[in-house]
Design a protein around this motif. Structure first.
Motif, PDB file in Angstrom:
ATOM      1  N   GLU A  52     -20.941 -49.403  -9.316  1.00 37.65           N
ATOM      2  CA  GLU A  52     -20.501 -48.091  -9.808  1.00 37.65           C
ATOM      3  C   GLU A  52     -21.516 -47.001  -9.435  1.00 37.65           C
ATOM      4  N   ARG A  61     -14.496 -43.168  -5.005  1.00 34.33           N
ATOM      5  CA  ARG A  61     -13.784 -43.204  -6.279  1.00 34.33           C
ATOM      6  C   ARG A  61     -13.671 -44.637  -6.802  1.00 34.33           C
ATOM      7  N   ASP A  62     -13.458 -45.576  -5.897  1.00 35.10           N
ATOM      8  CA  ASP A  62     -13.188 -46.961  -6.292  1.00 35.10           C
ATOM      9  C   ASP A  62     -14.440 -47.821  -6.091  1.00 35.10           C
ATOM     10  N   PRO A  63     -15.089 -48.236  -7.188  1.00 38.98           N
ATOM     11  CA  PRO A  63     -16.322 -49.027  -7.020  1.00 38.98           C
ATOM     12  C   PRO A  63     -16.087 -50.382  -6.379  1.00 38.98           C
ATOM     13  N   MET A  64     -14.843 -50.870  -6.377  1.00 41.86           N
ATOM     14  CA  MET A  64     -14.562 -52.173  -5.745  1.00 41.86           C
ATOM     15  C   MET A  64     -14.680 -52.091  -4.223  1.00 41.86           C
TER      16      MET A  64
END
Lengths: 383, 75
Positions: A52, A61-64
C-alpha cells in the motif's frame, strides 16, 4: 569508513528499519497467506502495508499491482521477459544498466525480438525525432532508464510516456536510481511497468524490489517467470490469474519487506534537496581544490545524489583504491555495470570514479574526500 | 429480521481479505478477519466476518474501491 556508494546500496539503514527487521525475526515470522491463524494475519498485514505504501508513493490506485521482487534486476527481467513476445521490435536507450540491456540482448540473440538502441547523452532530453524514426509496425516496447547510475542525470518520462501512448507501445522504466529521490506518478507519466530496488534511496534492506503495473495495464499480457505456491486457489494445478499471485509465488522475503515497510513509513520530505546539497558541496569544493578534475554533466543535471568524475592522468580504479587506503573512503570506480552509458559519454573502457551520497553523509566527509583527491591530483605521476 | 445473523465475505486470496478488512474498518463497519470457514471454501486463508445487516454496504464499498471478492455467505 566514509561511505560514498549509496547508488549501489544505501548505508547505513535508518534505525526504524533495523528495529523492524529484528522485531519481525524475533517476534513475528509467520508466513503470510499460509494458514488462518493470527501470526499469518500479522505478517499478511505487514506485506499489505508495504504494498500500500509503495502504491501510494508512485500514484497507483490498486496496491495488488505492486509485485514484490528480489531487486530491480529481477523486476526488470519479469517486465522484459514477461512482456516481449516473438517477433516484437523493442527500443531501448544507450544509458541503460546491464540489468535491462542484458535480458534484452539475450532475447535478441535467441531470435525472440529485434532490438534498437536510441543514442542518448546523459543530461540531454531524448531525441524524439530519432525515436520516431526507429519506431515501426512491429515496435511494441520501449525500455528506458529513468536515472543514470553512472552520471546522476534523469531522463524526463512524460515525453516518452506520451510517445508510447500515441504509438501504442508499452513503456518499461528502470527507476533503480530515482525511486525515493525523484517523484514518479506512473499514471500521469504514462509508465506501464516500473521496476526498482528497495535498498537504494528507498532505504530498505537488500533483497527487496518491486515491479509496479500501471492501473490500466492488462496484467494478463505479462507472463510469469516462475509459478508455484501462492497460498491461494490451492486445489488448482495452475497458477492463479489474479494479482499479485499471478506474478508473485513462493515465500516472500518477509524480513526484507518488513524493513522496507518501515523505511517507507520513516521517509522524510526533502531527500532530493539533501542529496542535491551534498552533490553541489562536492563539485564546488572539488573544482576549487582538485587540479585536473573533470565532470561530465552540468551540476544542475545531477538530480539523484551521485556524481561521476575523473582526474587527468589518473586511472579511476587507482583513484578509488587510493581513496580507500588513504582516507577510508568507499566509492566505486570503473564501468558501474553500464558499458553503454560510458560509451555514450566517451568514458569507455576505463570508466569514472563515482561518488553517491546518502542521507547520512555530511559536508565534513565531503571535505575529507576533496582534500584526499587534491593530494592525489597534486602527486600524480610520482609513483 | 436478520439483525443477529452473521455473514462472511470470501476472497480468492488473503491479500484481498486483508485489504478488505482494512477498508471496511476505515468505513466503520465492524468486520474482522477470520480463518476461512472450511464448509464454505477449501481455501486455507482468511475471510471477513461481519454483521449480516452490514453485508450489503460492505460489498458495495468493496466494489466501489475495486477490492475483488468471491461471494458473501451467511453463517
Amino acid at each position: 569508513m566514509i561511505y560514498f556508494d549509496n547508488a549501489a546500496t544505501s548505508f547505513p539503514k535508518p534505525p526504524e528499519v533495523v528495529a523492524a527487521v529484528s522485531r519481525f525475526l524475533s517476534h513475528g515470522g509467520a508466513n503470510p497467506g499460509r494458514g488462518g491463524y493470527a501470526g499469518t494475519f500479522a505478517s499478511g498485514t505487514i506485506l499489505f502495508e508495504a504494498r500500500e505504501r509503495l502504491a501510494a508513493l508512485f500514484g497507483l490506485r490498486d496496491p495488488m499491482r505492486v509485485i514484490f521482487c528480489l531487486n530491480a534486476t529481477d523486476a526488470l527481467n519479469l517486465a522484459i521477459r514477461g512482456l516481449v513476445a516473438g517477433g516484437d521490435h523493442v527500443i531501448t536507450t544507450s544509458l541503460e544498466h546491464n540489468s535491462s540491456i542484458r535480458p534484452l540482448r539475450e532475447l535478441e540473440a535467441r531470435g525472440v525480438c529485434r532490438l534498437s538502441v536510441l543514442p542518448c547523452r546523459p543530461g540531454r532530453a531524448p531525441d524524439m525525432a530519432a525515436l520516431e524514426a526507429m519506431c515501426g509496425k512491429e515496435t511494441r516496447v520501449l525500455v528506458a532508464c529513468h536515472g543514470s547510475n553512472v552520471f546522476g542525470t534523469v531522463m524526463p518520462l512524460a515525453p516518452l510516456g506520451d510517445f508510447c501512448r500515441r504509438r501504442g507501445l508499452s513503456l518499461i522504466v528502470d527507476a533503480s536510481q530515482t525511486a525515493g529521490v525523484v517523484p514518479i506518478d506512473i499514471g500521469r507519466e504514462g509508465v506501464d511497468l516500473l521496476a526498482f530496488s528497495g535498498h537504494k534511496s528507498l532505504m530498505g534492506p537488500m533483497g527487496t524490489g518491486a515491479l509496479l503495473l500501471a492501473d490500466g495495464f492488462d496484467h494478463r499480457r505479462l507472463e510469469p517467470l516462475r509459478v508455484g505456491g501462492t497460498g491461494s486457489d490451492s486445489a488448482s494445478l495452475r497458477a492463479p490469474e489474479f494479482l499479485p499471485d499471478r506474478l508473485e509465488c513462493g515465500t516472500q522475503n518477509m524480513p526484507g519487506i518488513c524493513g522496507l515497510r518501515a523505511a517507507l513509513g520513516a521517509r522524510r520530505e526533502g531527500v532530493d534537496r539533501r542529496k542535491g546539497e551534498l552533490v553541489r558541496a562536492f563539485t564546488a569544493r572539488a573544482r576549487e581544490r582538485v587540479a585536473g578534475i573533470r565532470f561530465y554533466v552540468p551540476d544542475e543535471s545531477l538530480l539523484t545524489g551521485l556524481v561521476s568524475f575523473n582526474i587527468d592522468g589518473l586511472l579511476p580504479s587507482a583513484v578509488a583504491r587510493a581513496l580507500e587506503e588513504r582516507a577510508g573512503i568507499a566509492c566505486r570506480a570503473g564501468l558501474h555495470c553500464s558499458p553503454l552509458a560510458h560509451r555514450s559519454a566517451g568514458t569507455f573502457p576505463t570508466g569514472t570514479v563515482r561518488f553517491s551520497f546518502g542521507l547520512y553523509n555530511t559536508v565534513t566527509e565531503i571535505e575529507t574526500a576533496v582534500e584526499a583527491l587534491a593530494e592525489l591530483a597534486a602527486g600524480r605521476g610520482k609513483e | 429480521m436478520n439483525g443477529g445473523g452473521r455473514s462472511v465475505i470470501l476472497f480468492a486470496s488473503s491479500h484481498h481479505a486483508i485489504w478488505a478488512s482494512r477498508l471496511l474498518a476505515a468505513r466503520s463497519i465492524a468486520a474482522r478477519l477470520v480463518p476461512t470457514p472450511r464448509h464454505l471454501s477449501s481455501e486455507c486463508g482468511h475471510a471477513v466476518e461481519l454483521p449480516r445487516a452490514d453485508a450489503p454496504r460492505a460489498a458495495g464499498a468493496l466494489r466501489e474501491r475495486g477490492v475483488p471478492f468471491e461471494r458473501v455467505a451467511e453463517i
